[in-house]
Design a protein around this motif. Sequence first.
Motif, short mmCIF file in Angstrom:
data_model
loop_
_atom_site.label_atom_id
_atom_site.label_comp_id
_atom_site.label_asym_id
_atom_site.label_seq_id
_atom_site.Cartn_x
_atom_site.Cartn_y
_atom_site.Cartn_z
N ARG A 25 -21.10 -3.73 -0.01
CA ARG A 25 -22.12 -2.89 -0.64
C ARG A 25 -22.28 -3.25 -2.12
N SER A 26 -21.17 -3.53 -2.80
CA SER A 26 -21.22 -3.89 -4.21
C SER A 26 -21.95 -5.21 -4.42
N VAL A 53 -26.19 -3.40 0.35
CA VAL A 53 -26.39 -2.97 1.74
C VAL A 53 -25.17 -2.18 2.21
N ALA A 54 -25.42 -1.03 2.82
CA ALA A 54 -24.34 -0.22 3.38
C ALA A 54 -24.07 -0.69 4.81
N ASP A 55 -23.29 -1.75 4.96
CA ASP A 55 -22.96 -2.32 6.27
C ASP A 55 -21.70 -1.65 6.79
#
Length: 350
Positions: free
Chosen positions: A126-127, A131-133
């Motif tokens: 995410r960093s 994207v919040a995977d």
Amino acid sequence: VALVTSTVTEAGYALRADGGLDLDRPDVRADLDALRADPRALVRTAPARLVAGLAARRRADAGPLTLVPCDNLPGNGAAVSRAVRDLAEALDPTLAAWVEAHVTAVTTMVDRITPEPTADDVARVRSATGVADAAPVVTEPFSEWVLAGTFAAGRPAWDRAGALVVADVDPYEKRKLWLLNGAHSLLAYTGLARGLTTVAEAVADATCRTWVEEWWDEASGHVPLPAAQVAAYRDALLTRFANPRIHHRLDQIATDGSLKLPVRVLPTLRTERERGRLGAGASRVVAAWMCHLRGDGPVRDADAERVRAAAAGPLAPAVRRVLGLLDPEVAEDETVVAAVLAQVEEVGRA
């Protein structure tokens, strides 16, 4: 759609010890009942999902299909084919006949270390990407994919991207299962006993490293590939195992020993005994698993209740019971029993 790949672990195909589908398992039975009532019913097990999909494909007259299992399972093509065939036959014999005529299953070997994702992995992705995977996959640089079999509806040119399409996966499969996966099991059980957490920590431990080399010395002679290739693979494994950025937890690897040891370790143990030998390698993996079963930590296994019960109580009969779960004939071999008994004490002291 011409191909369906699956990676569901050894336990995911719900097979019995004889290779057939365990139709008495409650989840398999529930799925079978659901599909009998409604061919579009939601199902939970991997065999039932495959069969439900194949039934839909037949209804749509969508043509042939190939199943491509990618699990650490010897002859995974035959395994998934048997699971699908047995469930289809129980559901609808005409569906089983259609599957036989239109569906193939190839055998594969995948060699790439991919630890279970962690919360840190999610945060790092995410960093870096925004994207919040929820399911990132962290892998090592090394990769190898070997396939053999008939593709009923063709296949992509995977070989142009580095895949090996061969006549027989067996030599590559044995090399990987025995040398990589067998060593992983040994490092998991001995490393946990020594208070270690990851593969990198365990392979850096002098005692664990010595035990791995002894196991490899024993197993390497049975890998049906040129000795120079096997030696190069062993050297590469030491580098791969030592990679500190691959946080491969020993407790993850330690799961499902009752399913893993029969394919990772028992073939070498049986062959060594047939030739009148017993090295320290294979019996020590069993001894280390025995220590794990008798320890204070959790045992995550498809047959956890039974293996914990077998390992409980006085050590000598417990060793014989646990060996009997792996291979009843091996459990009758007094030389093996004595070796495992001695090595349980050795692993516990080390």
